[in-house]
Scaffold this motif. Sequence first.
Motif, PDB file in Angstrom:
ATOM      1  N   ILE A   2       0.853  -1.193   0.000  1.00  0.00           N
ATOM      2  CA  ILE A   2       0.000   0.000   0.000  1.00  0.00           C
ATOM      3  C   ILE A   2       0.888   1.242   0.000  1.00  0.00           C
ATOM      4  O   ILE A   2       1.780   1.372   0.832  1.00  0.00           O
ATOM      5  CB  ILE A   2      -0.924  -0.019   1.237  1.00  0.00           C
ATOM      6  CG1 ILE A   2      -1.910  -1.179   1.088  1.00  0.00           C
ATOM      7  CG2 ILE A   2      -1.662   1.311   1.394  1.00  0.00           C
ATOM      8  CD1 ILE A   2      -2.790  -1.393   2.275  1.00  0.00           C
ATOM      9  N   ARG A   3       0.632   2.118  -0.963  1.00  0.00           N
ATOM     10  CA  ARG A   3       1.479   3.297  -1.099  1.00  0.00           C
ATOM     11  C   ARG A   3       0.729   4.623  -1.129  1.00  0.00           C
ATOM     12  O   ARG A   3       1.344   5.684  -1.240  1.00  0.00           O
ATOM     13  CB  ARG A   3       2.325   3.203  -2.382  1.00  0.00           C
ATOM     14  CG  ARG A   3       3.435   2.175  -2.291  1.00  0.00           C
ATOM     15  CD  ARG A   3       4.135   2.095  -3.633  1.00  0.00           C
ATOM     16  NE  ARG A   3       5.226   1.149  -3.632  1.00  0.00           N
ATOM     17  CZ  ARG A   3       6.450   1.433  -3.216  1.00  0.00           C
ATOM     18  NH1 ARG A   3       6.734   2.634  -2.775  1.00  0.00           N
ATOM     19  NH2 ARG A   3       7.387   0.503  -3.252  1.00  0.00           N
ATOM     20  N   THR A   4      -0.601   4.534  -1.077  1.00  0.00           N
ATOM     21  CA  THR A   4      -1.324   5.806  -1.059  1.00  0.00           C
ATOM     22  C   THR A   4      -2.227   5.861   0.168  1.00  0.00           C
ATOM     23  O   THR A   4      -2.705   4.833   0.672  1.00  0.00           O
ATOM     24  CB  THR A   4      -2.206   6.006  -2.311  1.00  0.00           C
ATOM     25  OG1 THR A   4      -3.287   5.070  -2.255  1.00  0.00           O
ATOM     26  CG2 THR A   4      -1.424   5.799  -3.602  1.00  0.00           C
ATOM     27  N   ILE A   5      -2.436   7.078   0.600  1.00  0.00           N
ATOM     28  CA  ILE A   5      -3.262   7.298   1.781  1.00  0.00           C
ATOM     29  C   ILE A   5      -4.693   6.831   1.512  1.00  0.00           C
ATOM     30  O   ILE A   5      -5.340   6.249   2.389  1.00  0.00           O
ATOM     31  CB  ILE A   5      -3.170   8.787   2.188  1.00  0.00           C
ATOM     32  CG1 ILE A   5      -1.787   9.018   2.837  1.00  0.00           C
ATOM     33  CG2 ILE A   5      -4.292   9.185   3.122  1.00  0.00           C
ATOM     34  CD1 ILE A   5      -1.428  10.445   3.087  1.00  0.00           C
ATOM     35  N   ASN A   6      -5.165   7.038   0.292  1.00  0.00           N
ATOM     36  CA  ASN A   6      -6.529   6.615  -0.030  1.00  0.00           C
ATOM     37  C   ASN A   6      -6.699   5.097   0.060  1.00  0.00           C
ATOM     38  O   ASN A   6      -7.684   4.607   0.612  1.00  0.00           O
ATOM     39  CB  ASN A   6      -6.937   7.104  -1.413  1.00  0.00           C
ATOM     40  CG  ASN A   6      -7.234   8.596  -1.396  1.00  0.00           C
ATOM     41  OD1 ASN A   6      -7.477   9.170  -0.334  1.00  0.00           O
ATOM     42  ND2 ASN A   6      -7.190   9.220  -2.559  1.00  0.00           N
ATOM     43  N   GLN A   7      -5.718   4.383  -0.494  1.00  0.00           N
ATOM     44  CA  GLN A   7      -5.747   2.912  -0.418  1.00  0.00           C
ATOM     45  C   GLN A   7      -5.815   2.463   1.047  1.00  0.00           C
ATOM     46  O   GLN A   7      -6.595   1.583   1.413  1.00  0.00           O
ATOM     47  CB  GLN A   7      -4.426   2.370  -0.968  1.00  0.00           C
ATOM     48  CG  GLN A   7      -4.442   1.706  -2.310  1.00  0.00           C
ATOM     49  CD  GLN A   7      -2.998   1.297  -2.637  1.00  0.00           C
ATOM     50  OE1 GLN A   7      -2.059   2.104  -2.578  1.00  0.00           O
ATOM     51  NE2 GLN A   7      -2.810   0.038  -2.977  1.00  0.00           N
ATOM     52  N   LEU A   8      -4.960   3.071   1.857  1.00  0.00           N
ATOM     53  CA  LEU A   8      -4.898   2.690   3.267  1.00  0.00           C
ATOM     54  C   LEU A   8      -6.218   3.018   3.961  1.00  0.00           C
ATOM     55  O   LEU A   8      -6.775   2.184   4.682  1.00  0.00           O
ATOM     56  CB  LEU A   8      -3.739   3.419   3.960  1.00  0.00           C
ATOM     57  CG  LEU A   8      -3.602   3.125   5.454  1.00  0.00           C
ATOM     58  CD1 LEU A   8      -3.137   1.688   5.674  1.00  0.00           C
ATOM     59  CD2 LEU A   8      -2.627   4.091   6.126  1.00  0.00           C
ATOM     60  N   CYS A   9      -6.713   4.230   3.716  1.00  0.00           N
ATOM     61  CA  CYS A   9      -7.942   4.668   4.392  1.00  0.00           C
ATOM     62  C   CYS A   9      -9.122   3.781   4.015  1.00  0.00           C
ATOM     63  O   CYS A   9      -9.978   3.483   4.855  1.00  0.00           O
ATOM     64  CB  CYS A   9      -8.233   6.124   4.079  1.00  0.00           C
ATOM     65  SG  CYS A   9      -7.178   7.215   5.040  1.00  0.00           S
ATOM     66  N   GLU A  10      -9.140   3.334   2.783  1.00  0.00           N
ATOM     67  CA  GLU A  10     -10.212   2.448   2.363  1.00  0.00           C
ATOM     68  C   GLU A  10     -10.154   1.149   3.169  1.00  0.00           C
ATOM     69  O   GLU A  10     -11.160   0.661   3.678  1.00  0.00           O
ATOM     70  CB  GLU A  10     -10.055   2.170   0.870  1.00  0.00           C
ATOM     71  CG  GLU A  10     -11.295   1.607   0.228  1.00  0.00           C
ATOM     72  CD  GLU A  10     -11.112   1.492  -1.277  1.00  0.00           C
ATOM     73  OE1 GLU A  10     -11.493   0.435  -1.814  1.00  0.00           O
ATOM     74  OE2 GLU A  10     -10.553   2.422  -1.880  1.00  0.00           O
ATOM     75  N   LEU A  11      -8.943   0.617   3.293  1.00  0.00           N
ATOM     76  CA  LEU A  11      -8.775  -0.646   4.013  1.00  0.00           C
ATOM     77  C   LEU A  11      -9.168  -0.531   5.487  1.00  0.00           C
ATOM     78  O   LEU A  11      -9.785  -1.430   6.055  1.00  0.00           O
ATOM     79  CB  LEU A  11      -7.312  -1.112   3.897  1.00  0.00           C
ATOM     80  CG  LEU A  11      -7.002  -2.467   4.509  1.00  0.00           C
ATOM     81  CD1 LEU A  11      -7.426  -3.589   3.571  1.00  0.00           C
ATOM     82  CD2 LEU A  11      -5.510  -2.602   4.827  1.00  0.00           C
ATOM     83  N   ILE A  12      -8.779   0.566   6.110  1.00  0.00           N
ATOM     84  CA  ILE A  12      -9.028   0.672   7.557  1.00  0.00           C
ATOM     85  C   ILE A  12     -10.305   1.446   7.864  1.00  0.00           C
ATOM     86  O   ILE A  12     -10.602   1.741   9.025  1.00  0.00           O
ATOM     87  CB  ILE A  12      -7.822   1.315   8.288  1.00  0.00           C
ATOM     88  CG1 ILE A  12      -7.542   2.719   7.746  1.00  0.00           C
ATOM     89  CG2 ILE A  12      -6.585   0.439   8.155  1.00  0.00           C
ATOM     90  CD1 ILE A  12      -6.453   3.447   8.492  1.00  0.00           C
ATOM     91  N   SER A  25       4.851  13.814   1.979  1.00  0.00           N
ATOM     92  CA  SER A  25       6.054  13.617   2.792  1.00  0.00           C
ATOM     93  C   SER A  25       7.226  13.144   1.933  1.00  0.00           C
ATOM     94  O   SER A  25       7.053  12.314   1.047  1.00  0.00           O
ATOM     95  CB  SER A  25       5.768  12.578   3.878  1.00  0.00           C
ATOM     96  OG  SER A  25       6.972  12.210   4.511  1.00  0.00           O
ATOM     97  N   PRO A  26       8.436  13.648   2.215  1.00  0.00           N
ATOM     98  CA  PRO A  26       9.625  13.147   1.498  1.00  0.00           C
ATOM     99  C   PRO A  26       9.924  11.677   1.844  1.00  0.00           C
ATOM    100  O   PRO A  26      10.691  11.022   1.141  1.00  0.00           O
ATOM    101  CB  PRO A  26      10.747  14.060   1.980  1.00  0.00           C
ATOM    102  CG  PRO A  26      10.234  14.762   3.182  1.00  0.00           C
ATOM    103  CD  PRO A  26       8.737  14.736   3.134  1.00  0.00           C
ATOM    104  N   PHE A  27       9.337  11.182   2.916  1.00  0.00           N
ATOM    105  CA  PHE A  27       9.463   9.762   3.324  1.00  0.00           C
ATOM    106  C   PHE A  27       8.041   9.215   3.235  1.00  0.00           C
ATOM    107  O   PHE A  27       7.305   9.176   4.220  1.00  0.00           O
ATOM    108  CB  PHE A  27      10.031   9.729   4.750  1.00  0.00           C
ATOM    109  CG  PHE A  27      10.381   8.365   5.298  1.00  0.00           C
ATOM    110  CD1 PHE A  27      11.309   7.545   4.667  1.00  0.00           C
ATOM    111  CD2 PHE A  27       9.817   7.922   6.493  1.00  0.00           C
ATOM    112  CE1 PHE A  27      11.646   6.304   5.211  1.00  0.00           C
ATOM    113  CE2 PHE A  27      10.152   6.683   7.040  1.00  0.00           C
ATOM    114  CZ  PHE A  27      11.071   5.882   6.389  1.00  0.00           C
ATOM    115  N   PRO A  28       7.623   8.799   2.031  1.00  0.00           N
ATOM    116  CA  PRO A  28       6.201   8.559   1.794  1.00  0.00           C
ATOM    117  C   PRO A  28       5.673   7.291   2.468  1.00  0.00           C
ATOM    118  O   PRO A  28       6.442   6.422   2.874  1.00  0.00           O
ATOM    119  CB  PRO A  28       6.114   8.425   0.269  1.00  0.00           C
ATOM    120  CG  PRO A  28       7.468   8.013  -0.167  1.00  0.00           C
ATOM    121  CD  PRO A  28       8.440   8.572   0.831  1.00  0.00           C
ATOM    122  N   LEU A  29       4.356   7.211   2.533  1.00  0.00           N
ATOM    123  CA  LEU A  29       3.697   6.029   3.073  1.00  0.00           C
ATOM    124  C   LEU A  29       4.111   4.782   2.283  1.00  0.00           C
ATOM    125  O   LEU A  29       4.132   4.783   1.058  1.00  0.00           O
ATOM    126  CB  LEU A  29       2.176   6.201   2.958  1.00  0.00           C
ATOM    127  CG  LEU A  29       1.346   4.985   3.360  1.00  0.00           C
ATOM    128  CD1 LEU A  29       1.131   4.968   4.866  1.00  0.00           C
ATOM    129  CD2 LEU A  29       0.001   4.966   2.656  1.00  0.00           C
TER     130      LEU A  29
END
Length: 321
Positions: A2-12, A25-29
């Motif tokens: 998982i590399r995007t905030i949307n993907q993660l938010c959907e899952l959780i 962020s320069p140190f991305p999800l």
Amino acid sequence: MIRTINQLCELIQLQPSQLNLDSDSPFPLKVPKHFANQIEPKNPQDPLLLQILPMLSEREEVVGFNHDPVGDLALNPIDSLLHKYKGRVLLITSPKCDIHCRYCFRRHFPYEQAKKNNWRQAFDYIQQDSSINEVILSGGDPFALSEPILIDLLSQIEKIKHIDTLRIHSRTPVVMPEKANRPNLIARLKVSRLSIVLVVHCNHANELTEQTHQLFKQYKQAGITLLNQSVLLKDVNDSVESLTILSKKLFKQGVLPYYCHLLDKVAGASHFSVKNRQGWGLLEGLKKQLPGYLVPKFVVEIAGEPYKTQLLKPENNVDDK
Ligand SMILES: *Cc1c(COP(=O)(O)O)cnc(C)c1O
Ligand code: SF4
């Protein structure tokens, strides 16, 4: 992965607006599915979620938190090797990790320099110093390398006569067990002349699953010593109860606690900081709950010291920020 905030938010099942996120962020999800699946849905305070969420607060500059808190850049004789402690060298085997842990002191480390073609140089360095008896594969993450490359590394290290121990430091077995399941490598480690130690990195009992248990079993059956290091993190594992459950579950899965690191003061991670005084209290609490072999050593990394320093009693502690 998982590399995007949307993907993660959907899952959780959370709205990005419920979290104070830094989408740039320069140190991305970055988080493997296996790890993400252990996050409790609809809980913005989940202890696994907090470890991986890029927060806006990371951008705040906090006095005392900098880019190289453990002084590693000064101890980098060649790009892919750190020689900080007597008898042990750490090889930076890969620039990548399978997960981006927000508290990581390596988030600002210039890993791109650690390319495979520097290993020759690293092996020459080890060959020339017979006081070195242990090679630590670290990273980034050694499991970012393919199985044949890892086996080749093992063979190269075995050829150096004064080396008797190989240690692998990796968070992959915990966060992405399917990727650390390397039957050929395990079979090869089993017949190695070296003593093999696998130090995994788990901060919370919820990270341990049926899959990690099965994986650890395979390493154990190959005669490999399994240890864990964790990082003491505010709101993730900073309670006697949480650390006690972690130690017990690790042991159930065949792993002994080794280190519990106090946070390195790396820029962007100040919101995870636990005061030394509280750390000491937790250690005292653990000693009252657990057999000695399940109490990890609480350590702080002090630049320039010849070993990882054990947490001191607060009275003696000048630096208690
Ligand atoms: C932590 C560390 C080691 C290993 O130290 P141990 O106390 O033997 O676990 C070796 N090299 C470096 C650079 C380290 O940070
Ligand atoms: S896996 Fe280890 S090295 Fe990689 S980001 Fe997490 S703590 Fe840092």
